[in-house]
Motif scaffolding. Structure first.
Motif, PDB file in Angstrom:
ATOM      1  N   GLY A  92     -23.485  15.437  30.266  1.00 29.90           N
ATOM      2  CA  GLY A  92     -24.383  14.295  29.887  1.00 29.90           C
ATOM      3  C   GLY A  92     -24.569  13.329  30.739  1.00 29.90           C
ATOM      4  N   THR A  93     -25.797  12.719  30.782  1.00 27.06           N
ATOM      5  CA  THR A  93     -26.074  11.429  31.367  1.00 27.06           C
ATOM      6  C   THR A  93     -26.666  10.656  30.256  1.00 27.06           C
ATOM      7  OG1 THR A  93     -28.107  12.191  32.054  1.00 27.06           O
ATOM      8  CG2 THR A  93     -26.098  12.211  33.507  1.00 27.06           C
ATOM      9  N   HIS A  94     -25.971   9.511  29.830  1.00 30.95           N
ATOM     10  CA  HIS A  94     -26.461   8.703  28.757  1.00 30.95           C
ATOM     11  C   HIS A  94     -26.711   7.274  29.137  1.00 30.95           C
ATOM     12  CE1 HIS A  94     -24.003  11.747  25.915  1.00 30.95           C
ATOM     13  NE2 HIS A  94     -24.830  12.420  26.492  1.00 30.95           N
ATOM     14  N   ILE A  95     -27.607   6.581  28.440  1.00 29.62           N
ATOM     15  CA  ILE A  95     -27.801   5.098  28.602  1.00 29.62           C
ATOM     16  C   ILE A  95     -27.756   4.547  27.286  1.00 29.62           C
ATOM     17  CG2 ILE A  95     -28.890   5.387  30.744  1.00 29.62           C
ATOM     18  CD1 ILE A  95     -31.747   4.990  29.256  1.00 29.62           C
ATOM     19  N   MET A 110     -23.275   6.182  31.039  1.00 29.05           N
ATOM     20  CA  MET A 110     -22.133   7.021  30.836  1.00 29.05           C
ATOM     21  C   MET A 110     -22.581   8.349  31.493  1.00 29.05           C
ATOM     22  SD  MET A 110     -20.498   9.627  28.956  1.00 29.05           S
ATOM     23  CE  MET A 110     -20.887   9.354  27.248  1.00 29.05           C
ATOM     24  N   GLN A 111     -21.730   8.929  32.566  1.00 28.51           N
ATOM     25  CA  GLN A 111     -21.858  10.313  32.830  1.00 28.51           C
ATOM     26  C   GLN A 111     -20.501  11.295  32.265  1.00 28.51           C
ATOM     27  OE1 GLN A 111     -22.347  10.428  37.034  1.00 28.51           O
ATOM     28  NE2 GLN A 111     -24.402  10.322  36.823  1.00 28.51           N
ATOM     29  N   ARG A 112     -20.905  12.261  31.855  1.00 27.98           N
ATOM     30  CA  ARG A 112     -19.676  13.051  31.170  1.00 27.98           C
ATOM     31  C   ARG A 112     -19.928  14.567  31.291  1.00 27.98           C
ATOM     32  NH1 ARG A 112     -18.107  12.574  24.657  1.00 27.98           N
ATOM     33  NH2 ARG A 112     -17.062  10.502  25.515  1.00 27.98           N
ATOM     34  N   THR A 113     -18.515  15.102  31.656  1.00 28.83           N
ATOM     35  CA  THR A 113     -18.758  16.565  31.579  1.00 28.83           C
ATOM     36  C   THR A 113     -17.468  16.827  30.765  1.00 28.83           C
ATOM     37  OG1 THR A 113     -19.051  16.916  34.100  1.00 28.83           O
ATOM     38  CG2 THR A 113     -18.161  18.604  32.984  1.00 28.83           C
ATOM     39  N   ALA A 114     -17.753  17.710  29.667  1.00 30.81           N
ATOM     40  CA  ALA A 114     -16.753  18.123  28.759  1.00 30.81           C
ATOM     41  C   ALA A 114     -16.323  19.629  28.829  1.00 30.81           C
ATOM     42  CB  ALA A 114     -17.324  17.901  27.568  1.00 30.81           C
ATOM     43  N   TYR A 115     -14.861  19.717  28.580  1.00 28.53           N
ATOM     44  CA  TYR A 115     -14.469  21.133  28.802  1.00 28.53           C
ATOM     45  C   TYR A 115     -13.830  21.588  27.629  1.00 28.53           C
ATOM     46  CZ  TYR A 115     -14.445  19.524  33.945  1.00 28.53           C
ATOM     47  OH  TYR A 115     -15.268  18.814  34.869  1.00 28.53           O
ATOM     48  N   ASP A 116     -14.152  22.939  27.491  1.00 26.71           N
ATOM     49  CA  ASP A 116     -13.215  23.448  26.237  1.00 26.71           C
ATOM     50  C   ASP A 116     -11.773  23.776  26.419  1.00 26.71           C
ATOM     51  OD1 ASP A 116     -13.049  25.864  27.556  1.00 26.71           O
ATOM     52  OD2 ASP A 116     -14.416  26.972  26.411  1.00 26.71           O
TER      53      ASP A 116
END
Length: 261
Positions: free
Chosen positions: A242-245, A227-233
């Motif tokens: 984030g780059t998660h496995i 999973m790759q995620r870019t979070a915004y406020d």
């Protein structure tokens, strides 16, 4: 046709003695599937904890008032999912529950805690580094700018579930490793007054490298979810990349699809 329901309490077996099984013999849903679903729910909610013994198939069929083939099929379906294991001379034993995570903007820690999974965290890395081109682009920074690199191993019931790599702007908040091992990253961000609003997320799959397999207690080449995620406020500012496995044997994304009119 009216349905009739049989309720059977599971005898004196320690792991099943507190469970009531509602088996609807008038339902078109096969009895083995009904039993398997109720056992799986008990495992997911921690009623049947890892290490719990269910007994052998003959004992279970007697206790539950079901045929042995029905019980065998229910158990096999959960063995195939990795929730149960058959041990010679011991019987059928609970291994672990698979983590089912809703596909929404939430932290893995919060989701695991809400599901009663007892999450624990080990911080492997927490240090400032120059932003790589990918990280800089995701966070809207100049390449080489200072960012905080986090790497954490997330476990449930003492077993590793995910390896989480996150990058945050260096001035965003104080990321104390001790706090990161006792709570979730998003919870720390909320405590610092950061309001998470939205994210862009990509889910994929690949095979584990030797290093990843070692950390996640898997075989090299085992299936991993990514999973790759870019979070915004709430101002539209990117605050985390984030780059998660995740271990595919222990983890699944759970989401609902709606038909667009």
């Amino acid at each position: 046709m009216a349905k009739t329901s049989d309720r059977t309490r599971a005898g004196s077996a320690p792991a099943l003695s507190t469970l009531d099984f509602a088996l609807d013999r008038g339902s078109p849903v096969p009895l083995y599937y009904q039993l398997a679903q109720q056992l799986e729910e008990a495992i997911e909610h921690g009623v049947l904890a890892p290490g719990s013994l269910l007994g052998n198939e003959v004992d279970l069929s007697v206790r539950l008032g079901l045929s042995r083939p029905t019980v065998r099929q229910a158990i096999q379906s959960l063995v195939d999912k990795g929730l149960l294991v058959r041990r010679r001379g011991v019987g059928t034993q609970v291994v672990h529950s698979q983590v089912k995570r809703p596909l929404e903007l939430s932290s893995l820690y919060d989701d695991l805690e809400a599901a009663g999974q007892g999450p624990t965290t080990k911080v492997v890395r927490n240090e400032p580094v120059p932003a790589s081109p990918d990280v800089a682009a995701a966070l809207g920074l100049t390449e080489g700018s200072d960012v905080i690199a986090l790497e954490r191993l997330r476990c449930t019931h003492g077993q590793p579930v995910a390896l989480l790599s996150n990058y945050l702007p260096a001035t965003l908040l104080d990321l104390d490793s001790a706090r990161l091992e006792s709570t979730g990253l998003y919870r720390m961000m909320r405590s610092a007054g950061i309001t998470l609003h939205s994210a862009h997320q990509t889910i994929g799959a690949r095979s584990a490298t030797a290093t990843e397999a070692s950390r996640l207690d898997e075989q090299e080449g085992a299936a991993l979810l990514t999973m790759q995620r870019t979070a915004y406020d709430d101002t539209g500012r990117p605050v985390e990349y984030g780059t998660h496995i995740y271990r595919a044997s222990r983890y699944a994304f759970d989401f609902q699809l709606l038909v667009r009119a």
